[in-house]
Design a protein around this motif. Structure first.
Motif, PDB file in Angstrom:
ATOM      1  N   ASN A 178      -2.192  -6.770   0.014  1.00  0.00           N
ATOM      2  CA  ASN A 178      -2.572  -6.944   1.425  1.00  0.00           C
ATOM      3  C   ASN A 178      -2.064  -5.793   2.281  1.00  0.00           C
ATOM      4  N   GLU A 179      -0.839  -5.363   2.019  1.00  0.00           N
ATOM      5  CA  GLU A 179      -0.271  -4.240   2.769  1.00  0.00           C
ATOM      6  C   GLU A 179      -1.051  -2.953   2.495  1.00  0.00           C
ATOM      7  N   ILE A 180      -1.397  -2.731   1.238  1.00  0.00           N
ATOM      8  CA  ILE A 180      -2.179  -1.544   0.880  1.00  0.00           C
ATOM      9  C   ILE A 180      -3.566  -1.625   1.509  1.00  0.00           C
ATOM     10  N   ASN A 181      -4.175  -2.808   1.453  1.00  0.00           N
ATOM     11  CA  ASN A 181      -5.497  -2.989   2.070  1.00  0.00           C
ATOM     12  C   ASN A 181      -5.462  -2.735   3.574  1.00  0.00           C
ATOM     13  N   ASP A 182      -4.385  -3.146   4.227  1.00  0.00           N
ATOM     14  CA  ASP A 182      -4.241  -2.885   5.664  1.00  0.00           C
ATOM     15  C   ASP A 182      -4.230  -1.379   5.940  1.00  0.00           C
ATOM     16  N   LEU A 183      -3.560  -0.618   5.080  1.00  0.00           N
ATOM     17  CA  LEU A 183      -3.528   0.834   5.240  1.00  0.00           C
ATOM     18  C   LEU A 183      -4.896   1.453   4.948  1.00  0.00           C
TER      19      LEU A 183
ATOM     20  N   LEU B  64      -0.349   5.539  -5.643  1.00  0.00           N
ATOM     21  CA  LEU B  64       0.980   5.138  -5.176  1.00  0.00           C
ATOM     22  C   LEU B  64       1.949   4.889  -6.333  1.00  0.00           C
ATOM     23  N   ARG B  65       1.433   4.981  -7.533  1.00  0.00           N
ATOM     24  CA  ARG B  65       2.203   4.753  -8.756  1.00  0.00           C
ATOM     25  C   ARG B  65       2.682   3.306  -8.867  1.00  0.00           C
ATOM     26  N   THR B  66       1.808   2.392  -8.448  1.00  0.00           N
ATOM     27  CA  THR B  66       2.113   0.977  -8.596  1.00  0.00           C
ATOM     28  C   THR B  66       0.875   0.263  -9.118  1.00  0.00           C
ATOM     29  N   THR B  67       1.052  -0.513 -10.157  1.00  0.00           N
ATOM     30  CA  THR B  67      -0.056  -1.303 -10.684  1.00  0.00           C
ATOM     31  C   THR B  67       0.319  -2.778 -10.712  1.00  0.00           C
TER      32      THR B  67
ATOM     33  N   ASP C  46       4.995  13.859   5.610  1.00  0.00           N
ATOM     34  CA  ASP C  46       4.473  14.850   6.550  1.00  0.00           C
ATOM     35  C   ASP C  46       3.432  15.751   5.891  1.00  0.00           C
ATOM     36  N   ARG C  47       3.709  16.182   4.664  1.00  0.00           N
ATOM     37  CA  ARG C  47       2.775  17.044   3.945  1.00  0.00           C
ATOM     38  C   ARG C  47       1.474  16.301   3.642  1.00  0.00           C
ATOM     39  N   GLN C  48       1.592  15.035   3.220  1.00  0.00           N
ATOM     40  CA  GLN C  48       0.394  14.248   2.916  1.00  0.00           C
ATOM     41  C   GLN C  48      -0.429  13.971   4.168  1.00  0.00           C
ATOM     42  N   LEU C  49       0.237  13.712   5.278  1.00  0.00           N
ATOM     43  CA  LEU C  49      -0.480  13.481   6.529  1.00  0.00           C
ATOM     44  C   LEU C  49      -1.178  14.762   6.994  1.00  0.00           C
ATOM     45  N   SER C  50      -0.527  15.893   6.800  1.00  0.00           N
ATOM     46  CA  SER C  50      -1.135  17.176   7.141  1.00  0.00           C
ATOM     47  C   SER C  50      -2.370  17.436   6.273  1.00  0.00           C
TER      48      SER C  50
ATOM     49  N   VAL D  19     -14.117  11.362   0.711  1.00  0.00           N
ATOM     50  CA  VAL D  19     -13.694  10.315   1.644  1.00  0.00           C
ATOM     51  C   VAL D  19     -12.609   9.460   1.004  1.00  0.00           C
ATOM     52  N   GLN D  20     -12.780   9.123  -0.272  1.00  0.00           N
ATOM     53  CA  GLN D  20     -11.758   8.341  -0.966  1.00  0.00           C
ATOM     54  C   GLN D  20     -10.443   9.111  -1.041  1.00  0.00           C
ATOM     55  N   MET D  21     -10.513  10.431  -1.278  1.00  0.00           N
ATOM     56  CA  MET D  21      -9.288  11.233  -1.311  1.00  0.00           C
ATOM     57  C   MET D  21      -8.608  11.227   0.049  1.00  0.00           C
ATOM     58  N   ALA D  22      -9.384  11.300   1.113  1.00  0.00           N
ATOM     59  CA  ALA D  22      -8.800  11.245   2.456  1.00  0.00           C
ATOM     60  C   ALA D  22      -8.092   9.911   2.667  1.00  0.00           C
ATOM     61  N   ILE D  23      -8.712   8.820   2.246  1.00  0.00           N
ATOM     62  CA  ILE D  23      -8.095   7.501   2.389  1.00  0.00           C
ATOM     63  C   ILE D  23      -6.807   7.424   1.580  1.00  0.00           C
ATOM     64  N   ILE D  24      -6.836   7.947   0.371  1.00  0.00           N
ATOM     65  CA  ILE D  24      -5.631   7.944  -0.474  1.00  0.00           C
ATOM     66  C   ILE D  24      -4.514   8.743   0.192  1.00  0.00           C
ATOM     67  N   LEU D  25      -4.829   9.919   0.728  1.00  0.00           N
ATOM     68  CA  LEU D  25      -3.806  10.732   1.405  1.00  0.00           C
ATOM     69  C   LEU D  25      -3.239  10.004   2.616  1.00  0.00           C
ATOM     70  N   TYR D  26      -4.095   9.321   3.365  1.00  0.00           N
ATOM     71  CA  TYR D  26      -3.640   8.560   4.528  1.00  0.00           C
ATOM     72  C   TYR D  26      -2.661   7.468   4.091  1.00  0.00           C
ATOM     73  N   VAL D  27      -3.060   6.709   3.083  1.00  0.00           N
ATOM     74  CA  VAL D  27      -2.205   5.605   2.612  1.00  0.00           C
ATOM     75  C   VAL D  27      -0.883   6.152   2.085  1.00  0.00           C
ATOM     76  N   LYS D  28      -0.939   7.212   1.275  1.00  0.00           N
ATOM     77  CA  LYS D  28       0.295   7.771   0.718  1.00  0.00           C
ATOM     78  C   LYS D  28       1.215   8.285   1.819  1.00  0.00           C
ATOM     79  N   SER D  29       0.639   8.828   2.894  1.00  0.00           N
ATOM     80  CA  SER D  29       1.478   9.355   3.969  1.00  0.00           C
ATOM     81  C   SER D  29       2.139   8.250   4.783  1.00  0.00           C
TER      82      SER D  29
END
Length: 104
Positions: free
Chosen positions: A23-28, A12-15, A76-80, A56-66
């Motif tokens: 907490n918000e990221i964890n919820d996603l 997400l480019r945030t550290t 839309d592209r990330q969700l796809s 699986v981790q990449m799928a989770i990352i794509l979900y969160v980014k979308s």
């Protein structure tokens, strides 16, 4: 810090260390795991193998980014991409005869 949370924050480019943001990221992350669990992808034994865990981790990352941010032009592209990867993972997980509860 949880390894997956750390990877997602980098994606997400945030550290920034902010409890509310984490907490918000964890919820996603939980929402992504729940969505993957519907297909039996998160808790299946095969997901803990090194090569599958990365997918699986990449799928989770794509979900969160979308789902991150209000004005995300790539959502839309990330969700796809997430849905495509989820479909691929569901096909591969069907061939595993060992299904035990094991979290990433």
């Amino acid at each position: 810090m949880d390894e997956l949370l750390s990877k997602v924050k980098v994606a997400l480019r945030t550290t920034v260390d902010d409890v509310d943001l984490d907490n918000e990221i964890n919820d996603l992350i939980i929402a992504a795991r729940t969505d993957l669990n519907i297909l039996g992808l998160v808790e299946a034994t095969w997901a803990d193998k090194t090569e599958n865990k990365s997918l699986v981790q990449m799928a989770i990352i794509l979900y969160v980014k979308s789902h991150w941010g209000y004005d995300n032009p790539d959502a839309d592209r990330q969700l796809s991409l997430y849905n495509d990867l989820k479909d691929e993972l569901s096909v591969h997980s069907r061939f595993d005869s060992e299904v035990e509860i094991d979290e990433i």
